[in-house]
Motif scaffolding. Structure first.
Motif, PDB file in Angstrom:
ATOM      1  N   GLY A  15       0.589  -1.237  -0.030  1.00 22.28           N
ATOM      2  CA  GLY A  15       0.039   0.074   0.064  1.00 22.28           C
ATOM      3  C   GLY A  15       0.648   1.176  -0.080  1.00 22.28           C
ATOM      4  O   GLY A  15       0.414   2.161  -0.658  1.00 22.28           O
ATOM      5  N   ALA A  16       2.128   1.290   0.837  1.00 24.86           N
ATOM      6  CA  ALA A  16       2.612   2.383   0.862  1.00 24.86           C
ATOM      7  C   ALA A  16       3.375   2.691  -0.594  1.00 24.86           C
ATOM      8  O   ALA A  16       3.745   3.790  -0.868  1.00 24.86           O
ATOM      9  N   LEU A  17       3.882   1.498  -1.168  1.00 25.25           N
ATOM     10  CA  LEU A  17       4.569   1.568  -2.684  1.00 25.25           C
ATOM     11  C   LEU A  17       3.595   2.355  -3.637  1.00 25.25           C
ATOM     12  O   LEU A  17       3.785   3.083  -4.358  1.00 25.25           O
ATOM     13  N   ASP A  18       2.289   1.759  -3.561  1.00 22.82           N
ATOM     14  CA  ASP A  18       1.194   2.379  -4.335  1.00 22.82           C
ATOM     15  C   ASP A  18       0.848   3.703  -4.268  1.00 22.82           C
ATOM     16  O   ASP A  18       0.712   4.444  -5.158  1.00 22.82           O
ATOM     17  N   GLU A  19       0.820   4.290  -2.929  1.00 18.45           N
ATOM     18  CA  GLU A  19       0.509   5.501  -2.610  1.00 18.45           C
ATOM     19  C   GLU A  19       1.518   6.634  -2.871  1.00 18.45           C
ATOM     20  O   GLU A  19       1.382   7.723  -3.157  1.00 18.45           O
ATOM     21  N   CYS A  20       2.935   6.197  -2.747  1.00 20.72           N
ATOM     22  CA  CYS A  20       3.874   7.089  -2.755  1.00 20.72           C
ATOM     23  C   CYS A  20       4.270   7.604  -4.260  1.00 20.72           C
ATOM     24  O   CYS A  20       4.722   8.946  -4.305  1.00 20.72           O
ATOM     25  N   GLY A  21       3.994   6.781  -5.171  1.00 18.99           N
ATOM     26  CA  GLY A  21       4.094   7.354  -6.511  1.00 18.99           C
ATOM     27  C   GLY A  21       5.748   7.138  -6.943  1.00 18.99           C
ATOM     28  O   GLY A  21       6.231   7.823  -7.942  1.00 18.99           O
ATOM     29  N   ILE A  22       6.713   6.810  -6.168  1.00 18.96           N
ATOM     30  CA  ILE A  22       8.011   6.986  -6.404  1.00 18.96           C
ATOM     31  C   ILE A  22       8.754   5.631  -7.052  1.00 18.96           C
ATOM     32  O   ILE A  22       8.118   4.494  -6.481  1.00 18.96           O
ATOM     33  N   GLN A  23       9.596   5.598  -7.821  1.00 19.17           N
ATOM     34  CA  GLN A  23      10.200   4.400  -8.290  1.00 19.17           C
ATOM     35  C   GLN A  23      11.343   4.223  -7.619  1.00 19.17           C
ATOM     36  O   GLN A  23      12.415   4.698  -7.401  1.00 19.17           O
ATOM     37  N   ALA A 236      -1.412  -4.173 -22.524  1.00 18.65           N
ATOM     38  CA  ALA A 236      -1.336  -5.653 -21.978  1.00 18.65           C
ATOM     39  C   ALA A 236      -2.390  -5.530 -21.092  1.00 18.65           C
ATOM     40  O   ALA A 236      -2.760  -6.894 -20.641  1.00 18.65           O
ATOM     41  N   SER A 237      -2.287  -4.623 -19.978  1.00 13.79           N
ATOM     42  CA  SER A 237      -3.081  -4.663 -18.952  1.00 13.79           C
ATOM     43  C   SER A 237      -4.690  -4.208 -19.151  1.00 13.79           C
ATOM     44  O   SER A 237      -5.457  -4.164 -18.255  1.00 13.79           O
ATOM     45  N   GLY A 238      -4.851  -3.579 -20.334  1.00 15.27           N
ATOM     46  CA  GLY A 238      -6.197  -3.124 -20.612  1.00 15.27           C
ATOM     47  C   GLY A 238      -6.421  -1.710 -19.982  1.00 15.27           C
ATOM     48  O   GLY A 238      -7.563  -1.174 -20.236  1.00 15.27           O
ATOM     49  N   GLN A 239      -5.427  -0.926 -19.814  1.00 13.70           N
ATOM     50  CA  GLN A 239      -5.347   0.255 -19.145  1.00 13.70           C
ATOM     51  C   GLN A 239      -4.751   1.437 -20.292  1.00 13.70           C
ATOM     52  O   GLN A 239      -4.125   0.888 -21.363  1.00 13.70           O
ATOM     53  N   GLU A 240      -5.266   2.837 -20.084  1.00 16.99           N
ATOM     54  CA  GLU A 240      -4.862   3.808 -20.887  1.00 16.99           C
ATOM     55  C   GLU A 240      -3.197   3.797 -20.542  1.00 16.99           C
ATOM     56  O   GLU A 240      -2.757   3.685 -19.414  1.00 16.99           O
ATOM     57  N   ALA A 241      -2.470   4.125 -21.783  1.00 19.50           N
ATOM     58  CA  ALA A 241      -1.174   4.395 -21.633  1.00 19.50           C
ATOM     59  C   ALA A 241      -0.482   5.240 -20.625  1.00 19.50           C
ATOM     60  O   ALA A 241       0.577   5.049 -19.889  1.00 19.50           O
ATOM     61  N   ASP A 242      -1.132   6.639 -20.585  1.00 20.80           N
ATOM     62  CA  ASP A 242      -0.665   7.329 -19.667  1.00 20.80           C
ATOM     63  C   ASP A 242      -1.144   7.339 -18.139  1.00 20.80           C
ATOM     64  O   ASP A 242      -0.842   8.090 -17.189  1.00 20.80           O
ATOM     65  N   THR A 243      -1.866   6.165 -18.158  1.00 15.26           N
ATOM     66  CA  THR A 243      -1.994   5.933 -16.686  1.00 15.26           C
ATOM     67  C   THR A 243      -1.271   4.793 -16.105  1.00 15.26           C
ATOM     68  O   THR A 243      -1.225   4.596 -14.783  1.00 15.26           O
ATOM     69  N   VAL A 244      -0.439   4.105 -16.835  1.00 13.93           N
ATOM     70  CA  VAL A 244       0.546   3.245 -16.600  1.00 13.93           C
ATOM     71  C   VAL A 244       1.874   3.696 -15.969  1.00 13.93           C
ATOM     72  O   VAL A 244       2.700   3.820 -17.054  1.00 13.93           O
ATOM     73  N   LEU A 245       2.018   4.196 -14.744  1.00 15.93           N
ATOM     74  CA  LEU A 245       3.436   4.700 -14.488  1.00 15.93           C
ATOM     75  C   LEU A 245       4.228   3.762 -13.948  1.00 15.93           C
ATOM     76  O   LEU A 245       5.414   3.966 -14.101  1.00 15.93           O
ATOM     77  N   LEU A 246       3.785   2.967 -13.220  1.00 19.66           N
ATOM     78  CA  LEU A 246       4.354   1.660 -12.630  1.00 19.66           C
ATOM     79  C   LEU A 246       3.818   0.491 -12.899  1.00 19.66           C
ATOM     80  O   LEU A 246       2.502   0.672 -13.278  1.00 19.66           O
TER      81      LEU A 246
END
Length: 282
Positions: A15-23, A236-246
């Protein structure tokens, strides 16, 4: 080997990984002369006496939880028992480098009777699993580390190159031109859930190439590696390209499938196999 993280601390939970937005990232350099702090390795004899996990074949190390009669594997959590030899040696932990250092060079005795044949099990096996869901700069660092590792491999070694992101790529470098076979990871797959087993996509003996004769072609295959774009991962995931950051990197599926793959030829994972997995984000 040397292990360098992009930051000083990793996220505690998913959860911390998903929320922080850091690579979050880590670079692994096999066969490095010094560790990440610049310290040379400790030395120890009889590497064949080092305990190994009964489930995943990981070596006992300082990251494992130790109990009186056994130890819990740091990778898969399996509880393993100590044999009489290990129990005797670990009664004096100050004399055991494996209890005090995370960077150790072990001497491995060679049984000439086992090493004389041409069978795969008698030869050291090295597999590099490269994460392509990364930046171009990071991938160049990984390529340089793997090229240096190739030069350090002993004669007779076998080497396999695998990539992963939203798909797993297996490289056959034993022909005149490197060939890659891809197996896509379903977006909703369970861990290890591939539609096609890796051994069905490419026979194991085609994947594991002798370094003596294929080093140039392995280097050529490394040169072709490119980061997976957000567009590819989004499609591949069925998402928009600009929403796939990680994301878009099936690390768990890739690793469990690779272990099964290495077990496919003889029914047991190679005793002398070493898996290096340079990757960028957790």
């Amino acid at each position: 080997m040397a292990v360098r993280a992009t930051v000083s601390r990793f996220p505690v939970t998913q959860g911390a990984l998903d929320e922080c937005g850091i690579q979050w990232g880590i670079s692994v350099t096999p066969f490095a002369a010094d560790d990440e702090t610049g310290q040379p390795p400790a030395t120890a004899g009889r590497g064949d006496r080092l305990p190994r996990c009964e489930r995943c074949w990981a070596y006992f190390n300082t990251y494992c939880d130790v109990e009186r009669w056994g130890w819990a594997c740091a990778l898969c959590g399996t509880l393993n028992g100590f044999d009489d030899d290990a129990l005797h040696r670990f009664q004096r932990p100050e004399a055991c480098p494996e209890l005090n250092a995370s960077f150790i060079d072990f001497e491995m005795p060679v049984d000439e009777a086992d090493g004389a044949g041409d069978g795969v099990k008698a030869r050291p096996v090295y597999v590099a699993a490269v994460d392509l869901a990364c930046s171009e700069e990071f991938l160049e660092l990984i390529k340089s580390a793997l090229l240096a590792a190739l030069e350090a491999l002993i004669p007779g070694s076998l080497f396999g190159l695998m990539t992963f992101s939203h798909k797993i790529g297996l490289y056959d470098v034993q022909g005149p031109v490197p060939v890659v076979k891809n197996v896509f990871i379903p977006p909703d797959s369970e861990e290890g859930g591939l539609a096609v087993a890796l051994e069905d996509a490419m026979p194991l003996l085609s994947f594991l190439a002798p370094v003596d004769t294929c080093k140039d072609r392995i280097a050529a295959a490394l040169d072709t590696l490119r980061p997976t774009s957000s567009w590819e991962r989004g499609a591949a995931s069925g998402q928009e390209a600009d929403t796939v950051l990680l994301g878009g990197r099936g690390f768990g599926t890739a690793m469990s499938s690779l272990i099964d793959y290495l077990s496919s030829e003889y029914g047991s994972t190679f005793a002398l196999g070493e898996l290096t997995h340079p990757f960028e984000q957790f």
